[in-house]
Design an enzyme around this catalytic site. Structure first.
Site, PDB file in Angstrom:
ATOM      1  N   HIS A 308       0.860  -1.193   0.000  1.00  0.00           N
ATOM      2  CA  HIS A 308       0.000   0.000   0.000  1.00  0.00           C
ATOM      3  C   HIS A 308       0.889   1.234   0.000  1.00  0.00           C
ATOM      4  CE1 HIS A 308      -3.218   2.770   1.147  1.00  0.00           C
ATOM      5  NE2 HIS A 308      -4.048   1.815   0.774  1.00  0.00           N
ATOM      6  N   ASP A 365      -7.985  -5.222  -0.150  1.00  0.00           N
ATOM      7  CA  ASP A 365      -8.429  -6.113  -1.234  1.00  0.00           C
ATOM      8  C   ASP A 365      -8.061  -7.568  -1.020  1.00  0.00           C
ATOM      9  OD1 ASP A 365      -7.564  -3.321  -3.097  1.00  0.00           O
ATOM     10  OD2 ASP A 365      -9.598  -4.136  -3.016  1.00  0.00           O
TER      11      ASP A 365
HETATM   12  C1  SDX Z   1      -6.216   0.080  -2.969  1.00  0.00           C
HETATM   13  O1  SDX Z   1      -4.362   4.502  -2.006  1.00  0.00           O
HETATM   14  C2  SDX Z   1      -5.350   3.924  -1.387  1.00  0.00           C
HETATM   15  O2  SDX Z   1      -5.774   4.314  -0.335  1.00  0.00           O
HETATM   16  C3  SDX Z   1      -5.938   2.743  -2.152  1.00  0.00           C
HETATM   17  C4  SDX Z   1      -6.978   1.898  -1.410  1.00  0.00           C
HETATM   18  C5  SDX Z   1      -8.257   2.664  -1.163  1.00  0.00           C
HETATM   19  O3  SDX Z   1      -8.971   2.298  -0.241  1.00  0.00           O
HETATM   20  O4  SDX Z   1      -8.569   3.555  -2.001  1.00  0.00           O
HETATM   21  O5  SDX Z   1      -6.433   1.441  -0.184  1.00  0.00           O
HETATM   22  C6  SDX Z   1      -7.361   0.686  -2.251  1.00  0.00           C
HETATM   23  O6  SDX Z   1      -5.983   0.432  -4.101  1.00  0.00           O
HETATM   24  C7  SDX Z   1      -5.333  -0.900  -2.231  1.00  0.00           C
HETATM   25  C8  SDX Z   1      -4.129  -1.389  -3.094  1.00  0.00           C
HETATM   26  C9  SDX Z   1      -4.629  -2.461  -4.059  1.00  0.00           C
HETATM   27  N1  SDX Z   1      -3.573  -2.841  -5.017  1.00  0.00           N
HETATM   28  C10 SDX Z   1      -2.927  -4.022  -4.897  1.00  0.00           C
HETATM   29  O7  SDX Z   1      -3.109  -4.829  -3.995  1.00  0.00           O
HETATM   30  C11 SDX Z   1      -1.953  -4.302  -6.032  1.00  0.00           C
HETATM   31  C12 SDX Z   1      -0.654  -4.884  -5.471  1.00  0.00           C
HETATM   32  N2  SDX Z   1       0.033  -3.823  -4.697  1.00  0.00           N
HETATM   33  C13 SDX Z   1       0.888  -2.950  -5.411  1.00  0.00           C
HETATM   34  O8  SDX Z   1       1.048  -3.012  -6.739  1.00  0.00           O
HETATM   35  C14 SDX Z   1       1.464  -1.790  -4.628  1.00  0.00           C
HETATM   36  O9  SDX Z   1       1.741  -2.202  -3.361  1.00  0.00           O
HETATM   37  C15 SDX Z   1       0.609  -0.534  -4.613  1.00  0.00           C
HETATM   38  C16 SDX Z   1       0.187  -0.152  -5.997  1.00  0.00           C
HETATM   39  C17 SDX Z   1      -0.595  -0.751  -3.776  1.00  0.00           C
HETATM   40  C18 SDX Z   1       1.457   0.575  -3.998  1.00  0.00           C
HETATM   41  O10 SDX Z   1       2.433   0.876  -4.899  1.00  0.00           O
HETATM   42  P1  SDX Z   1       3.594   1.929  -4.555  1.00  0.00           P
HETATM   43  O11 SDX Z   1       3.328   2.696  -3.325  1.00  0.00           O
HETATM   44  O12 SDX Z   1       3.870   2.693  -5.793  1.00  0.00           O
HETATM   45  O13 SDX Z   1       4.748   0.976  -4.148  1.00  0.00           O
HETATM   46  P2  SDX Z   1       5.911   0.605  -5.093  1.00  0.00           P
HETATM   47  O14 SDX Z   1       5.355   0.056  -6.366  1.00  0.00           O
HETATM   48  O15 SDX Z   1       6.851   1.761  -5.155  1.00  0.00           O
HETATM   49  O16 SDX Z   1       6.558  -0.619  -4.272  1.00  0.00           O
HETATM   50  C19 SDX Z   1       7.666  -0.422  -3.389  1.00  0.00           C
HETATM   51  C20 SDX Z   1       8.445  -1.732  -3.477  1.00  0.00           C
HETATM   52  C21 SDX Z   1       8.856  -2.093  -4.907  1.00  0.00           C
HETATM   53  O17 SDX Z   1       9.973  -2.922  -4.832  1.00  0.00           O
HETATM   54  P3  SDX Z   1      11.484  -2.214  -4.936  1.00  0.00           P
HETATM   55  O18 SDX Z   1      11.482  -1.371  -6.195  1.00  0.00           O
HETATM   56  O19 SDX Z   1      11.624  -1.407  -3.658  1.00  0.00           O
HETATM   57  O20 SDX Z   1      12.438  -3.390  -5.008  1.00  0.00           O
HETATM   58  O21 SDX Z   1       7.594  -2.826  -3.044  1.00  0.00           O
HETATM   59  C22 SDX Z   1       7.378  -3.726  -4.133  1.00  0.00           C
HETATM   60  C23 SDX Z   1       7.723  -2.971  -5.383  1.00  0.00           C
HETATM   61  O22 SDX Z   1       8.113  -3.851  -6.428  1.00  0.00           O
HETATM   62  N3  SDX Z   1       5.985  -4.108  -4.081  1.00  0.00           N
HETATM   63  C24 SDX Z   1       5.513  -5.337  -4.280  1.00  0.00           C
HETATM   64  C25 SDX Z   1       4.135  -5.267  -4.067  1.00  0.00           C
HETATM   65  N4  SDX Z   1       3.785  -3.997  -3.761  1.00  0.00           N
HETATM   66  C26 SDX Z   1       4.940  -3.291  -3.766  1.00  0.00           C
HETATM   67  N5  SDX Z   1       6.157  -6.491  -4.618  1.00  0.00           N
HETATM   68  C27 SDX Z   1       5.372  -7.589  -4.751  1.00  0.00           C
HETATM   69  N6  SDX Z   1       4.035  -7.605  -4.551  1.00  0.00           N
HETATM   70  C28 SDX Z   1       3.384  -6.464  -4.208  1.00  0.00           C
HETATM   71  N7  SDX Z   1       2.066  -6.468  -4.022  1.00  0.00           N
END
Ligand code: SDX
Length: 431
Positions: A308, A365
């Site tokens: 998140h 989710d």
């Molecule tokens: C919702 O914003 C809100 O409030 C949203 C929400 C709401 O109520 O409106 O809470 C609802 O959208 C919840 C999120 C649902 N999405 C997912 O579950 C999809 C999977 N999660 C991600 O793709 C990710 O965690 C996000 C999109 C939610 C957040 O993305 P960020 O903040 O841009 O984080 P990032 O992509 O910069 O990740 C930081 C690191 C990265 O690795 P490094 O580059 O540091 O090596 O964490 C890794 C990412 O690759 N990472 C994950 C991951 N989420 C982040 N690696 C594997 N699996 C994951 N789910």
């Protein structure tokens, strides 16, 4: 840059600039850079707006470090236990919990506006059976405003009526979209039913037989709606505010929110989580291969429902939904292998340094789809359920933009990285 009291000092090119520091009611602090470009000729750059506040808001507070979520100051855990979706909608939109007479009035208005204009039925006929319900939802929300031109005024004199109409009709549109996608006759709402029960009725009744309402199922879905009702400046809510800032009407702003929510990184994640769990279940493994792939950037896979932008701790909504999964399945005397897989995945991830170091925890989710599956909501409707739940938050944020006397149209700047000036080349001289 250094900060003292309520000012930060920025030193740039031998000059020093003072930036006011804003502090919120919960101690959050921000540099006010609204005069930065005029003072320094510089703008800020913040990919994904991870460090940028777009507004001052009184609606929802999140402390991502400790996993706190409050609607108008009330903890989500208390609302989940003691309130209902309609009462929380009133809290978010009107700014406080309603007294009994106000709740009754709000409920009456929701009932009054539960029907769509009869001509809207023909719009549904235009969609192919394969149309995704989110596509139908966003277009039908805009279509609804065509039938009520008074709604096209950005500041209608009775916002509560406009809000209630949208909140009520989004549920009817969603149910009609589902029936259309399954080739089923639409089921009209029953004025005697409350909000969530009426939605289940419109989704699952037949012309010859009413759906049998199970109070546990109604309560579980009402909780899902309530837990999704707002979440400060997430992608879709920020979109609603962006569109509202141009003084577009509530229906257009909310339809834009539906489109932003659809993405698998945002509201589409609940559908993606179930697809992931189904894939693991069919593979017959315990999910460890999927976790390994999610850690491998080259795989293009993510552990959906994990991570998140704000929460660096367990999403408080996920905790509540996880318990609600167990409760509902126990009451229905059912088990779900996908819930077992999800719990195992959580255990594996929360002991894996990759997830621990990045503070990746289950978000709203991760478990919500299990409840929706237990209720019989089809996969393609999961994000629609999220949109119905989020509607009060979108409406409250729309109202906050429109009632802010200092509100300006949202218009971010950019740093241009394209071609520098070059001449037009006639087509015969181009290589
Ligand atoms: C919702 O914003 C809100 O409030 C949203 C929400 C709401 O109520 O409106 O809470 C609802 O959208 C919840 C999120 C649902 N999405 C997912 O579950 C999809 C999977 N999660 C991600 O793709 C990710 O965690 C996000 C999109 C939610 C957040 O993305 P960020 O903040 O841009 O984080 P990032 O992509 O910069 O990740 C930081 C690191 C990265 O690795 P490094 O580059 O540091 O090596 O964490 C890794 C990412 O690759 N990472 C994950 C991951 N989420 C982040 N690696 C594997 N699996 C994951 N789910």
């Amino acid at each position: 840059m250094s900060s003292q009291n309520n000012n930060a000092e920025l030193k740039l090119d031998g000059k020093s600039y003072s930036l006011p520091v804003i502090e919120g009611t919960e101690g959050e602090r921000a540099f006010d850079i609204s005069a930065l470009r005029a003072q320094t000729g510089h703008i800020t750059m913040d990919d994904g707006y991870g460090n940028t506040g777009s507004c001052l808001s009184k609606i929802t507070f999140i402390d991502g470090e400790t996993g706190i979520l409050r609607y108008r100051g009330i903890p989500i855990e208390e609302l989940a236990e003691k309130s209902t979706f309609v009462e929380v909608a009133h809290l978010l939109i009107m700014g406080r919990l309603p007294i009994r007479a106000e709740l009754r009035r709000f409920s009456v208005v929701l009932t009054r506006y539960e029907m769509l204009h009869e001509d809207m039925k023909f719009h549904f006929e235009g969609f192919p059976a394969t149309a995704h319900p989110m596509a139908m939802l966003s277009s039908m929300i805009n279509a609804a405003s065509c039938f009520y031109p008074e709604l096209l005024e950005p500041e209608s004199d009775d916002f509560e009526i406009e809000a209630a109409r949208l909140l009520s009709q989004v549920r009817t549109i969603a149910a009609f979209s589902y029936r259309k996608s399954r080739g089923l006759p639409i089921i009209y709402p029953k004025p005697s039913y409350k909000y969530t029960a009426n939605f289940l009725h419109m989704m699952f009744s037949e012309p010859y037989q009413d759906y049998e309402l199970n109070p546990e199922v109604v309560r579980a879905l009402d909780l899902i709606f309530l837990l999704h009702a707002d979440h400060e400046q997430n992608c879709s809510t920020a979109t609603v505010r962006m569109v509202a800032s141009s003084k577009a009407n509530l229906f257009a702003s909310s339809a834009a929110g539906v489109c932003a929510l659809w993405g698998p990184l945002h509201g589409g994640a609940n559908q993606a989580v179930l697809e992931m769990l189904n894939e693991i279940h069919k593979a017959g493994d315990d999910g460890s291969r999927f976790v390994a792939a999610a850690k491998d950037k080259k795989s293009g896979k993510r552990l959906m429902g994990f991570g998140h932008r704000i929460y660096r701790n367990y999403d408080p909504r996920a905790k509540i939904i996880k318990k609600a999964c167990d409760d509902l399945l126990a009451k229905l005397k059912r088990s779900d292998p996908l819930l077992d897989i999800a719990k195992h995945l959580e255990q594996v991830a929360l002991s894996d340094p990759y997830f621990v170091e990045r503070k990746l925890y289950p978000n709203v989710d991760f478990y919500s789809g299990i409840i929706m599956r237990a209720i019989g909501i089809p996969l393609e409707m999961f994000t629609v359920i999220f949109a119905i739940g989020r509607m009060p938050g979108w409406i409250a944020n729309y109202r906050e933009v429109n009632e802010d006397p200092n509100s300006r149209i949202y218009r971010p700047r950019q740093i241009y990285m394209g071609a520098t000036q070059n001449p037009y080349v006639p087509i015969d001289e181009r290589s």
